[in-house]
Design an enzyme around this catalytic site. Structure first.
Site, PDB file in Angstrom:
ATOM      1  N   GLU A  41      18.918  16.960  22.109  1.00  0.00           N
ATOM      2  CA  GLU A  41      19.293  17.587  23.376  1.00  0.00           C
ATOM      3  C   GLU A  41      19.762  19.028  23.155  1.00  0.00           C
ATOM      4  O   GLU A  41      20.508  19.316  22.222  1.00  0.00           O
ATOM      5  CB  GLU A  41      20.412  16.764  24.020  1.00  0.00           C
ATOM      6  CG  GLU A  41      20.890  17.264  25.366  1.00  0.00           C
ATOM      7  CD  GLU A  41      21.993  16.396  25.954  1.00  0.00           C
ATOM      8  OE1 GLU A  41      22.318  16.593  27.142  1.00  0.00           O
ATOM      9  OE2 GLU A  41      22.533  15.521  25.236  1.00  0.00           O
ATOM     10  N   LYS A 112      17.420  16.189  32.996  1.00  0.00           N
ATOM     11  CA  LYS A 112      18.486  15.192  32.926  1.00  0.00           C
ATOM     12  C   LYS A 112      18.981  14.867  34.337  1.00  0.00           C
ATOM     13  O   LYS A 112      19.246  15.768  35.140  1.00  0.00           O
ATOM     14  CB  LYS A 112      19.628  15.739  32.069  1.00  0.00           C
ATOM     15  CG  LYS A 112      20.716  14.738  31.718  1.00  0.00           C
ATOM     16  CD  LYS A 112      21.694  15.382  30.726  1.00  0.00           C
ATOM     17  CE  LYS A 112      22.769  14.428  30.247  1.00  0.00           C
ATOM     18  NZ  LYS A 112      23.650  15.072  29.232  1.00  0.00           N
ATOM     19  N   CYS A 148      19.580  12.108  26.979  1.00  0.00           N
ATOM     20  CA  CYS A 148      20.903  11.571  26.650  1.00  0.00           C
ATOM     21  C   CYS A 148      21.401  10.523  27.658  1.00  0.00           C
ATOM     22  O   CYS A 148      20.952   9.389  27.653  1.00  0.00           O
ATOM     23  CB  CYS A 148      21.902  12.701  26.472  1.00  0.00           C
ATOM     24  SG  CYS A 148      23.374  12.205  25.521  1.00  0.00           S
ATOM     25  N   LYS A 191      30.777   4.041  17.076  1.00  0.00           N
ATOM     26  CA  LYS A 191      29.726   4.394  18.040  1.00  0.00           C
ATOM     27  C   LYS A 191      28.331   4.236  17.464  1.00  0.00           C
ATOM     28  O   LYS A 191      27.372   3.964  18.205  1.00  0.00           O
ATOM     29  CB  LYS A 191      29.932   5.826  18.529  1.00  0.00           C
ATOM     30  CG  LYS A 191      29.192   6.146  19.823  1.00  0.00           C
ATOM     31  CD  LYS A 191      29.631   7.496  20.354  1.00  0.00           C
ATOM     32  CE  LYS A 191      28.977   7.804  21.687  1.00  0.00           C
ATOM     33  NZ  LYS A 191      29.399   9.122  22.216  1.00  0.00           N
ATOM     34  N   GLY A 297      54.182  18.494   0.740  1.00  0.00           N
ATOM     35  CA  GLY A 297      54.491  17.353  -0.108  1.00  0.00           C
ATOM     36  C   GLY A 297      54.366  16.038   0.634  1.00  0.00           C
ATOM     37  O   GLY A 297      54.508  14.965   0.049  1.00  0.00           O
ATOM     38  N   ASP A 300      50.432  14.070   5.560  1.00  0.00           N
ATOM     39  CA  ASP A 300      49.511  14.758   6.470  1.00  0.00           C
ATOM     40  C   ASP A 300      48.871  15.974   5.812  1.00  0.00           C
ATOM     41  O   ASP A 300      47.647  16.148   5.845  1.00  0.00           O
ATOM     42  CB  ASP A 300      50.233  15.182   7.747  1.00  0.00           C
ATOM     43  CG  ASP A 300      50.577  14.002   8.644  1.00  0.00           C
ATOM     44  OD1 ASP A 300      50.038  12.915   8.411  1.00  0.00           O
ATOM     45  OD2 ASP A 300      51.403  14.171   9.562  1.00  0.00           O
ATOM     46  N   GLU A 407      51.715  13.030  16.597  1.00  0.00           N
ATOM     47  CA  GLU A 407      52.738  14.051  16.815  1.00  0.00           C
ATOM     48  C   GLU A 407      52.398  14.928  18.018  1.00  0.00           C
ATOM     49  O   GLU A 407      53.261  15.242  18.839  1.00  0.00           O
ATOM     50  CB  GLU A 407      52.874  14.915  15.559  1.00  0.00           C
ATOM     51  CG  GLU A 407      53.460  14.174  14.368  1.00  0.00           C
ATOM     52  CD  GLU A 407      53.417  14.996  13.090  1.00  0.00           C
ATOM     53  OE1 GLU A 407      54.179  14.686  12.161  1.00  0.00           O
ATOM     54  OE2 GLU A 407      52.607  15.941  13.011  1.00  0.00           O
TER      55      GLU A 407
END
Length: 420
Positions: A41, A112, A148, A191, A297, A300, A407
């Site tokens: 697409e 489309k 799509c 998916k 340290g 994350d 977060e």
């Protein structure tokens, strides 16, 4: 029918680069004596290019790149995703289309119909919905081409549907003998397996082959995983393209040979591959060769550093440690050790002096424990953000954020600090 799929990695707005990739797919089809080559697409312009599609010059010149593609189709048929002008004075000015090109001639377009407006999609802002559907003849076969979302509304597969009509079902009722589905379907965990099930179900129920070609690559904040699939008229998957990489492959629709690699896409390794592709493509498509991040340290920043080194090469990643008087020695030692193991350069820029100077200047109480002075605590994060952005500007490095989505969702972060 022999079909070549071109699972290409496009760049938004890069007409020439995208066209060259399309031409490579067509050449692969010619080498493999294919009848048909299928591209994703909006392969010409890049998906999703957002408000760029509202520019009048973009609208007016949207079909110009097709001329070079048309000339490359001698003796072969290609289905190429593109946008095209509606030619109308009212409504949206573009269709999201598939151009059907055969033997150096533009046969027509399949536009489309179903325009998604959820998650990352905002198609109704840019595109007009198709008014009709048609089939395309190819050596005795009747091609139904769905762009799509037009394949994603099967009432016998989905428990809940977003649209009343099903364009793919209409193509089948019109007598299509092969369904071609061109897609820019973003990555989500699980998916890939969902697509396999959906395509297999539709092919088996309709008794016809389905060629499902998906875009691959990172475009801004969206990752397209590729993982294109081809199902035969029994619903068996006879081609499963690899995820997260460009792929050109050819298959005979009546080969009867199952491809056992149908991917679930719900494991940690798949998520890692998606993140690496996203970092790599964002950097390359925005012309960054090097990156940096703050290394604390903690887990994350360690994860981001590891992904960045894989995506860009450890020699191109700089990790900056910015301890304060509240930082433990262990966090610094852990950061240094991580850099050593990854082969990544680490440098240290303490913020204690700057923190002391600003708290005194602003008459802020320096906290003795968490929660005593929110302004002073956030000041540390903002000092670190200043250091990182200054290095980014000075050295032309892409700054990678090390926060996580939990977060961000909860607001547990510092504006103009670790949200950089």
């Amino acid at each position: 029918m022999r079909v070549t799929i071109g699972q290409i990695n496009t760049t938004n707005g890069d007409y020439s680069g995208n066209t060259e990739r399309i031409l490579r797919a067509i050449e692969k089809g010619r080498q493999d004596t294919s009848d048909l080559v299928v591209l994703p697409e909006v392969a010409v312009q890049g998906y999703m290019s957002f408000d760029w599609f509202l520019d009048r010059d973009v609208v007016a010149r949207s079909l110009e790149p097709l001329e070079k593609i048309i000339q490359a189709t001698e003796g072969i048929t290609a289905v190429v995703g593109t946008v095209r002008p509606t030619g109308e004075t009212e409504g949206r000015k573009l269709y999201n289309s598939a151009a059907i090109i055969r033997d150096k001639r533009l046969v027509g377009f399949a536009d489309k119909t179903l325009l998604p407006e959820y998650d990352v999609f905002d198609d109704p802002r840019y595109f007009q919905s198709a008014r009709e559907r048609r089939l395309f003849e190819l050596d005795g076969a009747r091609l139904g081409v769905a762009v799509c979302e037009d394949l994603w509304n099967d009432k016998t597969f989905w428990r809940e549907r977003l649209y009343a009509n099903d364009p793919a079902d209409e193509l089948i009722e019109m007598g299509a003998s092969v369904l071609i589905s061109i897609n820019a379907s973003p990555f989500n965990k699980g998916k890939m397996g969902q697509r396999c099930s959906m395509v297999s179900h539709r092919a088996r129920a309709a008794g016809l082959p389905i060629v499902f070609v998906n875009l691959v690559g990172g475009n801004d904040g969206i990752i397209f995983d590729g993982a294109s699939i081809v199902a035969d008229c029994e619903g068996d998957i006879i081609m499963q393209a690899p995820p997260f990489e460009e792929f050109f492959g050819t298959v005979d629709l009546d080969c009867g040979v199952r491809d056992e690699r149908c991917l679930p896409g719900d494991d940690t390794e798949t998520v890692r591959e998606a993140l690496v592709l996203g970092i790599r493509d964002y950097a390359q498509k925005n012309r960054f060769k090097q990156a940096l991040l703050g290394l604390s340290g903690g887990i994350d920043s360690a994860v981001v550093a590891t992904l960045a080194c894989e995506a860009l090469g450890s020699e191109n990643v700089l990790a900056v440690m910015m301890p304060s008087k509240y930082s433990s020695r262990g966090s610094i030692d852990d950061s240094v050790e991580l850099g050593r193991r990854l082969g990544m350069k680490t440098i240290e820029h303490p913020i204690s002096e700057a923190f002391d100077a600003l708290t005194e200047e602003l008459q802020l109480k320096q906290p003795q424990r968490g929660g005593e002075s929110l302004a002073a605590e956030n000041l540390q994060s903002r000092l670190r953000g200043n250091i990182l952005m200054t290095i980014s500007n000075a050295e032309g490095r892409l700054l990678l954020s090390t926060g996580n989505k939990s977060e961000l969702a909860l607001g547990y972060c510092t504006l103009y600090g670790d949200t950089n």
